[in-house]
Design an enzyme around this catalytic site. Sequence first.
Site, short mmCIF file in Angstrom:
data_model
loop_
_atom_site.label_atom_id
_atom_site.label_comp_id
_atom_site.label_asym_id
_atom_site.label_seq_id
_atom_site.Cartn_x
_atom_site.Cartn_y
_atom_site.Cartn_z
N VAL A 1 58.35 32.11 43.05
CA VAL A 1 58.17 31.62 41.68
C VAL A 1 56.72 31.87 41.24
CG1 VAL A 1 58.31 29.61 40.14
CG2 VAL A 1 59.99 29.90 41.96
N GLU B 1 49.21 27.16 43.86
CA GLU B 1 49.20 26.43 45.12
C GLU B 1 50.54 26.70 45.79
OE1 GLU B 1 46.68 24.92 46.41
OE2 GLU B 1 45.37 25.21 44.69
N CYS C 1 53.99 21.28 52.14
CA CYS C 1 53.53 22.69 52.15
C CYS C 1 52.56 22.98 53.27
CB CYS C 1 52.92 23.05 50.79
SG CYS C 1 51.56 21.98 50.32
#
Length: 485
Positions: free
Chosen positions: A192, A210, A244
């Site tokens: 994305v 990020e 993440c």
Amino acid sequence: EEVHQQAVARARKAFETGRSKCLDYRIMQLESLKRLFTERQKEIADALKKDLNKSEVASQLYETMGLEGEINLAVKNLKSWAAPRPVEKNLLTLMDTVYIRPEPVGVVLVIGAWNYPWAVTIQPLIGAIAAGNAAVIKPSEVCVHTAKVMEEFLPAYIDKELYPVVTGGVTETQELLRQRFDHIFYTGNSMVGKIIMEAAAKHLTPVTLELGGKSPCYIDKNCDITIACRRVAWGKYTNCGQTCIAPDYILCESSIQDRVVKNTCLLEFYTENPQTCTDYGRVINQRHFKRIMALIDDSTVAVGGQNEEANCYIAPTVLRDVKPDAKVMQEEIFGPVLPIITVSGLNEAIKFINKGEKPLALYVFTSDDKVIQKMIEETSSGAILANDCLVHYSISALPFGGVGNSGMGCYHGKFTFDQLSHLRSCLIKKLNMEGANTMRYPPHTPTKLNRARFFILKTANLGWIGWMMTLALFVVVAGFHRWKL
């Protein structure tokens, strides 16, 4: 589409009134945002429980507590962050006023992620407000209940024209990306991320991405394996592996693999039955549940593996003797599955890490400083931690961000403020002492060049007496030229 266009246009119009530039106004908005976390704690926690099975304590510990800290930091330091920053001058600009002026970029789009929906959506917003921008907030639609809470309460606490919340899925986000922004801040995956960057390119809009990827974790055979594994297990299984910067996989020598498997602390953290443990989360939805289950079907389960689709439950799982070409090694896992890959030692581990994309975080567990230094020197990652996981996220003085495939740009504390400000160069001169400028005007001669070399290449490391003498020389030169003119 209409709705989003209007929200962006309203934010731009509100920004143009200039009210967001006033420091007191920024501070007032930040203080008000902080009140939201104390006054609406129950609503925030209830939604997170429904979305990710987060306990109320975890909601504060991993989501809102850090935001309160960021707000306190911004409020305390805003005057100094926003103040003009003087810079070193060369001799030619000695008498001028030279400084950097941080100013708002305009309208920022913040696209949040679903795994820590408050932390990663509101933290960039704090910086956007502190820097004097307007900001359009797009929470992740995957966190259904939390997005609703944000949509309901953010406008009740902060300026709803300057900081509108827009909701929706992929189609709505695509529409939103057609609008023109002055900066886009996105947290999510690299696939994305590429779409965001492409949309931003059409308007030459700068982006902060990020992203994530597979964060490796090397466990050296010469370390306290019990403590190392407890810290790794905490980093991995917190939020059901949906972090993440979670350690994605372990690299270790085969001689310690059994001990690593045995020491993962799962019983201590999550009881015999993690499914009934209040501190163990859930996979966000069934699509991700299926994705994670498909990743492990060609590897050997050493611990865990139990699952229940209806409830999006996957037990904390450890895989052993995982092959580098196994499915689980082809993408970021983002779930409670920890593969162990055996290597012959540090050199092979470093080779393995460097074959992949640059990770967001890199973890190394060892009692040997040389191992740590070698890992630092011979790899690249957004961050590197020795003997712990995740905690760098909590330090506002460290820039948080990726490198290469794991993202671009960084934030937290003053870094967010600078990332969402335009650092404008300012030089203010007087219309006198023209004599000093003759060295730059035609006709150009070797004498003028030598003088220019001296005045332009000498910077300000002269000490106090040197400065005084140079200043005197400067005035004499300027005066001499005026007298000659």
